[in-house]
Design a protein around this motif. Structure first.
Motif, PDB file in Angstrom:
ATOM      1  N   SER A   1      23.506  47.823 141.878  1.00  0.00           N
ATOM      2  CA  SER A   1      24.273  49.074 141.764  1.00  0.00           C
ATOM      3  C   SER A   1      23.700  50.165 142.668  1.00  0.00           C
ATOM      4  O   SER A   1      24.445  51.019 143.139  1.00  0.00           O
TER       5      SER A   1
ATOM      6  N   ILE B   1      25.293  49.579 145.941  1.00  0.00           N
ATOM      7  CA  ILE B   1      26.713  49.955 145.900  1.00  0.00           C
ATOM      8  C   ILE B   1      26.858  51.481 145.807  1.00  0.00           C
ATOM      9  O   ILE B   1      27.729  52.074 146.450  1.00  0.00           O
TER      10      ILE B   1
ATOM     11  N   THR C   1      27.722  41.191 139.299  1.00  0.00           N
ATOM     12  CA  THR C   1      27.912  42.108 140.428  1.00  0.00           C
ATOM     13  C   THR C   1      29.085  43.062 140.179  1.00  0.00           C
ATOM     14  O   THR C   1      29.059  44.191 140.654  1.00  0.00           O
TER      15      THR C   1
ATOM     16  N   ALA D   1      29.039  46.956 140.231  1.00  0.00           N
ATOM     17  CA  ALA D   1      29.967  47.776 141.022  1.00  0.00           C
ATOM     18  C   ALA D   1      30.404  48.999 140.219  1.00  0.00           C
ATOM     19  O   ALA D   1      30.435  50.117 140.745  1.00  0.00           O
TER      20      ALA D   1
ATOM     21  N   ALA E   1      30.878  43.951 145.971  1.00  0.00           N
ATOM     22  CA  ALA E   1      30.291  43.335 144.773  1.00  0.00           C
ATOM     23  C   ALA E   1      30.724  41.874 144.664  1.00  0.00           C
ATOM     24  O   ALA E   1      29.927  40.986 144.350  1.00  0.00           O
TER      25      ALA E   1
END
Lengths: 229, 375
Positions: free
Chosen positions: B26, B29, B303, B307, B348
């Motif tokens: 994260s 991201i 993932t 995200a 992701a």
């Protein structure tokens, strides 16, 4: 019993590991009739678990022939389908999935079949009822880590039966249990063997346990030396 | 229970490990989202600049440019002299300086201009009135006013003197809307720059070519004046946006690689720990492809959760970052678009697939007998 057809036919079955250095099965001949309860006995390393794995199509033999429930396992391509539809397996250490509750553990074999959620719940509950849990409505929601060894093995037996198999293969199913629980599990297996009319093949090294089967065969050095038919 | 619910449930068996994996991905991201929002905000602001209808050329002292020039670097005579250049329609002088202001980090840019010439900066008053020449009155751009927490009637200290905010303006140019305008003579007095200016705004005749006029100015005053056309400003903005986009893309690739390695590690550990379980699933009839889908699905679930966390962190992070650098933040607003959300989820998904495919393949190829023997 003699009128029944053979559900397992094995001839000249050979299996070795480590590029042929370890010979596990050296020519097994064995016939098991439909609905029989047989125990496979023998010392450690004699090949009894390998034989059970061959019957369950977990592994392919090197030589010989093996036909289980009418399927030639030496030629069959879809062994996963065979295992799903014809075989129920009970392990010594139950091998339940710890993050799933009891009901979900029993449903696992049905998960990749075309069974609906309702049908899965119904079938799993039917079998768990057969397992004689004292407080079933609570037990089904529990994780297996909270159950005793005997209770876990009963869940594993329910899981083995869930897809209506023709054959139950049990590898030392009482190996990790005390004598009282051992007898309880054996009684349960015998009961299911009769009620569900399944063929029961059990590997054990305990003579008392083995003696409770209809027939006992002994495996030594990769061969069946007693009780072939 | 369904296959999907099993896939969703499985990654969270070891909550600490799942939380750390999610946090790791994260952060990557969040960086991508924050940079994306800032880049999109910058792109939007440069597009606003292109829509401005004010002077097409800004003339500064040689070696400086209109975006950064401050102080009295030019003689005010240039305001009238430049009117003699062919193609020039009108000129206006500006004196610029930066003064500390509460709510900003690097200070407030203040421009002094004759009130009747502010149309060359595209200014139109949206609230209040225009300042009077020679007064201590100020008008604030609509972007900077809320940052300074000022409105019509407020007072503000500029260069050590109290000014009254008499108007809020809009110019159609997000950079211009982020500064303050006062009377030119007042600012020259305050900054001891009488007779001096920072730049000259040049409006070009409708039939004249902007580049030709800009060249004519630099040719007429070699080694004295520099020109910045609107097109050059836009190009500069595009270049800056392009650099940030390139950096953003590089960070995205880095995030994919680092996140992917992290996920491979987590999923391989998970597969190792569950080797017997995989053996059991095969023993009860699951196909190799079922195992592959399950492990890959678990990786993707991790993932995708990362995200969601990353998008939240990125939005909060970009706002916090620009709030801290509030002078820049006054004209550079992070822009949240669904495109960024889609990009974050796509990255992701890629990380999930890249990170999960190898462990999933390994798990699916495990022979049941070997898996069941594993201790």
């Amino acid at each position: 019993m003699n009128d029944k057809e053979n559900i397992i036919e094995i001839h000249g079955l050979k299996k070795s590991f480590d590029k042929g250095r370890t010979k596990a099965l050296t020519g097994v001949d064995l016939e098991i009739k439909e609905g029989e309860f047989i125990s496979i006995m023998g010392p450690s390393g004699s090949g009894k678990s390998t034989l059970l794995n061959m019957i369950g199509a977990f592994d392919k033999a090197d030589e010989g022939s093996i036909t289980v429930a009418g399927i030639d396992l030496m030629k069959e391509k879809h062994l996963d389908q065979f295992r799903s539809q014809k075989i129920g397996f009970v392990f010594q250490l139950h091998n339940l999935i710890p993050n799933l509750n009891v009901l979900e553990n029993v449903e696992i074999p049905m998960l990749r079949t075309k069974t609906t959620n309702e049908e899965m719940d119904k079938r799993a509950m039917e079998l768990l009822e057969l397992m004689n849990f004292p407080n079933l409505s609570e037990t089904v929601k529990q994780n297996p880590t909270r159950l005793s060894g005997g209770e876990r093995q009963r869940v594993a037996i329910a899981r083995a039966l869930v897809n209506h198999p023709s054959i139950i293969l049990a590898d030392e199913p009482t190996g990790a249990l005390d004598s009282k629980t051992t007898q309880m599990i054996l009684d349960l297996l015998k009961d299911i063997h009769k009620k569900e009319n399944v063929t029961l093949v059990m590997v054990t090294h305990e003579p008392d346990v083995g003696a409770q089967a209809d027939r006992t065969i002994t495996v030594l050095d990769g061969k069946v030396v007693e009780g072939k038919t | 229970m369904s296959f999907l619910s099993l896939i969703v449930k499985n990654p969270f068996r070891n909550r600490t490990r799942a939380a750390l994996a999610i946090l790791g991905i994260s952060i990557g991201i969040a960086t991508i989202v924050a940079l994306g929002m800032i880049t999109d905000g910058l792109t939007a602001s440069s597009q606003t600049t292109q829509n401005s209808g004010a002077a097409e050329i800004q003339v500064t002292a040689e070696g400086s440019n209109a975006l950064s020039a401050t102080g009295g670097t030019l003689n005010a005579n240039y305001i009238t002299e430049l009117q003699n250049i062919s193609g020039v329609s009108a000129t206006a002088g500006e004196i610029r300086g930066i003064t500390p202001a509460a709510g900003t980090v690097s200070g407030l840019l203040v421009s002094g201009m004759n009130s009747n010439q502010t149309n060359l900066e595209g200014i139109s008053i949206t609230n209040g009135t225009m300042y009077a020449d020679g007064s201590n009155q100020v008008i604030l751009g609509k972007q900077i006013a809320p940052v300074l927490n000022k409105t019509v009637g407020s007072t503000i200290n500029l260069f050590g003197k109290e000014f009254t905010v008499v108007g809020i303006y809009s110019s159609g140019n997000i950079v211009t809307d982020s500064i303050a305008f006062v009377s030119m003579s007042t600012l020259q007095n305050l900054t001891n720059t009488n007779g001096k200016i920072t730049l000259v705004d040049v409006k070009v005749n409708d039939n004249a070519n902007v580049t030709d006029v800009a060249n004519a100015i630099t040719n007429a005053y070699p080694n004295q004046l520099s020109t910045t056309t609107q097109t050059q400003t836009n190009e500069l903005m595009s270049k800056t946006t392009g650099s940030i986009k390139t950096a953003s893309a590089a960070i995205s690739v880095l995030a994919i690689i680092i996140g992917g390695i992290g996920i491979i590690n987590v999923m391989i550990m998970s597969v190792f720990e569950r080797t017997r379980e995989i053996g059991v699933l095969k023993a009860v009839g699951w196909k190799s492809s079922d195992i592959l889908i399950m492990i890959l699905g678990e990786s993707i679930i991790l993932t995708l959760v990362a995200a969601v966390v990353g998008i939240l962190l990125g939005v909060i992070g970009s706002e916090a970052l620009l709030a801290f650098f509030s002078t820049t933040g006054s004209f550079l607003k992070p822009l949240f678009t669904w495109n960024i959300v889609l990009r974050a989820f796509a990255i992701a998904l890629i990380v999930g697939i890249i990170g999960g495919i190898y462990p999933a393949y390994r798990a699916s190829r495990l022979p049941p007998t070997e898996a069941l023997r594993y201790e």
